[in-house]
Write a protein that holds these residues in place. Sequence first.
Motif, PDB file in Angstrom:
ATOM      1  N   UNK A 128       0.829  -1.187   0.000  1.00 40.39           N
ATOM      2  CA  UNK A 128       0.000   0.000   0.000  1.00 40.39           C
ATOM      3  C   UNK A 128       0.875   1.253   0.000  1.00 40.39           C
ATOM      4  N   UNK A 129       0.288   2.374  -0.436  1.00 38.41           N
ATOM      5  CA  UNK A 129       1.041   3.611  -0.528  1.00 38.41           C
ATOM      6  C   UNK A 129       1.509   4.083   0.846  1.00 38.41           C
ATOM      7  N   UNK A 130       0.678   3.878   1.875  1.00 43.54           N
ATOM      8  CA  UNK A 130       1.074   4.285   3.229  1.00 43.54           C
ATOM      9  C   UNK A 130       2.259   3.456   3.729  1.00 43.54           C
ATOM     10  N   UNK A 131       2.230   2.145   3.450  1.00 48.19           N
ATOM     11  CA  UNK A 131       3.341   1.295   3.868  1.00 48.19           C
ATOM     12  C   UNK A 131       4.617   1.651   3.154  1.00 48.19           C
ATOM     13  N   UNK A 132       4.537   1.956   1.872  1.00 43.40           N
ATOM     14  CA  UNK A 132       5.723   2.348   1.112  1.00 43.40           C
ATOM     15  C   UNK A 132       6.279   3.666   1.626  1.00 43.40           C
ATOM     16  N   UNK A 133       5.378   4.567   2.052  1.00 45.90           N
ATOM     17  CA  UNK A 133       5.821   5.860   2.554  1.00 45.90           C
ATOM     18  C   UNK A 133       6.659   5.713   3.817  1.00 45.90           C
ATOM     19  N   UNK A 134       6.267   4.801   4.725  1.00 44.77           N
ATOM     20  CA  UNK A 134       7.044   4.575   5.942  1.00 44.77           C
ATOM     21  C   UNK A 134       8.389   3.912   5.631  1.00 44.77           C
ATOM     22  N   UNK A 135       8.398   2.982   4.691  1.00 42.66           N
ATOM     23  CA  UNK A 135       9.664   2.352   4.302  1.00 42.66           C
ATOM     24  C   UNK A 135      10.587   3.355   3.627  1.00 42.66           C
ATOM     25  N   UNK A 136       9.990   4.296   2.923  1.00 44.66           N
ATOM     26  CA  UNK A 136      10.791   5.325   2.257  1.00 44.66           C
ATOM     27  C   UNK A 136      11.560   6.163   3.283  1.00 44.66           C
ATOM     28  N   UNK A 137      10.892   6.547   4.363  1.00 43.10           N
ATOM     29  CA  UNK A 137      11.558   7.350   5.392  1.00 43.10           C
ATOM     30  C   UNK A 137      12.678   6.559   6.072  1.00 43.10           C
ATOM     31  N   UNK A 138      12.443   5.273   6.310  1.00 40.22           N
ATOM     32  CA  UNK A 138      13.494   4.448   6.924  1.00 40.22           C
ATOM     33  C   UNK A 138      14.708   4.326   6.012  1.00 40.22           C
ATOM     34  N   UNK A 139      14.461   4.198   4.710  1.00 44.64           N
ATOM     35  CA  UNK A 139      15.582   4.070   3.773  1.00 44.64           C
ATOM     36  C   UNK A 139      16.372   5.370   3.691  1.00 44.64           C
ATOM     37  N   UNK A 140      15.689   6.505   3.771  1.00 45.35           N
ATOM     38  CA  UNK A 140      16.397   7.786   3.768  1.00 45.35           C
ATOM     39  C   UNK A 140      17.288   7.906   4.993  1.00 45.35           C
ATOM     40  N   UNK A 141      16.757   7.504   6.150  1.00 45.52           N
ATOM     41  CA  UNK A 141      17.582   7.523   7.367  1.00 45.52           C
ATOM     42  C   UNK A 141      18.794   6.600   7.234  1.00 45.52           C
ATOM     43  N   UNK A 142      18.600   5.461   6.568  1.00 43.67           N
ATOM     44  CA  UNK A 142      19.717   4.537   6.357  1.00 43.67           C
ATOM     45  C   UNK A 142      20.764   5.143   5.439  1.00 43.67           C
ATOM     46  N   UNK A 143      20.317   5.819   4.376  1.00 46.31           N
ATOM     47  CA  UNK A 143      21.253   6.497   3.478  1.00 46.31           C
ATOM     48  C   UNK A 143      22.103   7.512   4.236  1.00 46.31           C
ATOM     49  N   UNK A 144      21.449   8.388   4.982  1.00 45.39           N
ATOM     50  CA  UNK A 144      22.170   9.447   5.695  1.00 45.39           C
ATOM     51  C   UNK A 144      23.081   8.868   6.771  1.00 45.39           C
ATOM     52  N   UNK A 145      22.602   7.832   7.477  1.00 47.91           N
ATOM     53  CA  UNK A 145      23.432   7.214   8.510  1.00 47.91           C
ATOM     54  C   UNK A 145      24.665   6.542   7.905  1.00 47.91           C
ATOM     55  N   UNK A 146      24.489   5.874   6.790  1.00 54.22           N
ATOM     56  CA  UNK A 146      25.628   5.217   6.133  1.00 54.22           C
ATOM     57  C   UNK A 146      26.647   6.238   5.640  1.00 54.22           C
ATOM     58  N   UNK A 147      26.176   7.361   5.091  1.00 52.71           N
ATOM     59  CA  UNK A 147      27.097   8.398   4.636  1.00 52.71           C
ATOM     60  C   UNK A 147      27.851   9.008   5.804  1.00 52.71           C
ATOM     61  N   UNK A 148      27.153   9.232   6.926  1.00 55.00           N
ATOM     62  CA  UNK A 148      27.826   9.799   8.099  1.00 55.00           C
ATOM     63  C   UNK A 148      28.864   8.832   8.669  1.00 55.00           C
ATOM     64  N   UNK A 149      28.547   7.531   8.645  1.00 56.83           N
ATOM     65  CA  UNK A 149      29.497   6.534   9.151  1.00 56.83           C
ATOM     66  C   UNK A 149      30.692   6.383   8.220  1.00 56.83           C
ATOM     67  N   UNK A 150      30.419   6.380   6.929  1.00 57.48           N
ATOM     68  CA  UNK A 150      31.499   6.181   5.955  1.00 57.48           C
ATOM     69  C   UNK A 150      32.460   7.360   5.951  1.00 57.48           C
ATOM     70  N   UNK A 151      31.943   8.568   6.130  1.00 56.06           N
ATOM     71  CA  UNK A 151      32.782   9.763   6.088  1.00 56.06           C
ATOM     72  C   UNK A 151      32.803  10.437   7.461  1.00 56.06           C
ATOM     73  N   UNK A 152      32.956   9.650   8.503  1.00 55.18           N
ATOM     74  CA  UNK A 152      32.957  10.194   9.862  1.00 55.18           C
ATOM     75  C   UNK A 152      34.173  11.073  10.121  1.00 55.18           C
ATOM     76  N   UNK A 153      35.261  10.879   9.369  1.00 55.36           N
ATOM     77  CA  UNK A 153      36.470  11.677   9.591  1.00 55.36           C
ATOM     78  C   UNK A 153      36.257  13.144   9.264  1.00 55.36           C
ATOM     79  N   UNK A 154      35.230  13.471   8.503  1.00 55.75           N
ATOM     80  CA  UNK A 154      34.977  14.864   8.144  1.00 55.75           C
ATOM     81  C   UNK A 154      34.374  15.658   9.303  1.00 55.75           C
ATOM     82  N   UNK A 155      33.928  14.991  10.348  1.00 60.67           N
ATOM     83  CA  UNK A 155      33.254  15.689  11.442  1.00 60.67           C
ATOM     84  C   UNK A 155      34.228  16.368  12.399  1.00 60.67           C
TER      85      UNK A 155
END
Length: 329
Positions: free
Chosen positions: A112-139
């Motif tokens: 359903x569209x509502x279920x996909x919307x919640x999964x979309x937000x989780x995937x965005x958080x995963x993207x940002x978290x992975x980028x922050x972990x991969x490039x943690x030396x920039x902090x």
Amino acid sequence: MCNCVLKIQSPDSEGVNPVQKSKARNFYQTAKDPGVVMFSCFLHDSLTHLSNLSASMQRPSITVAEVQSSLIATQAVLTKHKNRPGPRLRSFLEDPATFEGVTLAVPREDLSLAGVNSKKDKLIDTFCSSMATRFCDFSSGVLHASKLVDITSWPKADTREDFGDADVDCLMKHFGPQLASSGADLDLIPDQWTFLKSSLYQQHENMEQMTWPEINQRLGGQCPDFLQLVDIVLCIPSSTADCERGFNLIKQVKSDWRSGLRSDTLSDLLTVQLTSPNIEDFDPDSAIQLWHQASVRRPDFMERGAKKRKTQLEDDSETSEEEDDSEQD
């Protein structure tokens, strides 16, 4: 998922194994589910920004400071997609019943569209978290302080008197031996940084349009030691993309049929391949003129040879005519 693709890959095509036809029909129905189309549009928007980030980080001229700015900007765009969909997804949500002229099926409960919307937000958080972990030396540390050379990240006005002082101290501490060996006076760098910062804010309103070559030309005499520090930071490679290109190019140049190339010849060939402009940007006129002036093999060599032979034949014919006349006399 356009009309032409759906017609070409129709599960009712003739000459297809019944089992494969059943699988194709199932995939066809799944592909027409609005939830699948919605998630695919979201992936298209997200992966477009991630691929642009990857391409920008592989540019030979990019600096560490620009990499950090690109990372922060990409994370901001992805986070904004939680509340504001990207262009592809926004176009689909305007009419979720059809997609590029294809009528979609009734959505399944698990897609359903509502279920996909919640999964979309989780995937965005995963993207940002992975980028922050991969490039943690920039902090923190030297990589974080190197953002100082990115003029576009400076504040619009000199509202903070201590802006950049901590970054300059961090860079001085790390690159102190290199600066001392080149003759720079470390004690003068903090004052030169303050002088340079104040001068730029007073003389230029659009700071983001300034470049370090222009600054070096204007203030090189007043701030030579600080500008040496800037040169070191700008020379730090941001990725190993150039090294990988070099190894791939070696495999192309020194193949099995050319394994006898000498080291200096291979170095010259790699230099030409790696540092020359692209074919569409290359202007061969200067090279042609250099070759024409220095080489023995002129473009008109054959024409001059033909003219010379023609002149010799004419001289020989004139000489033979004179001999005939003398014999007759």
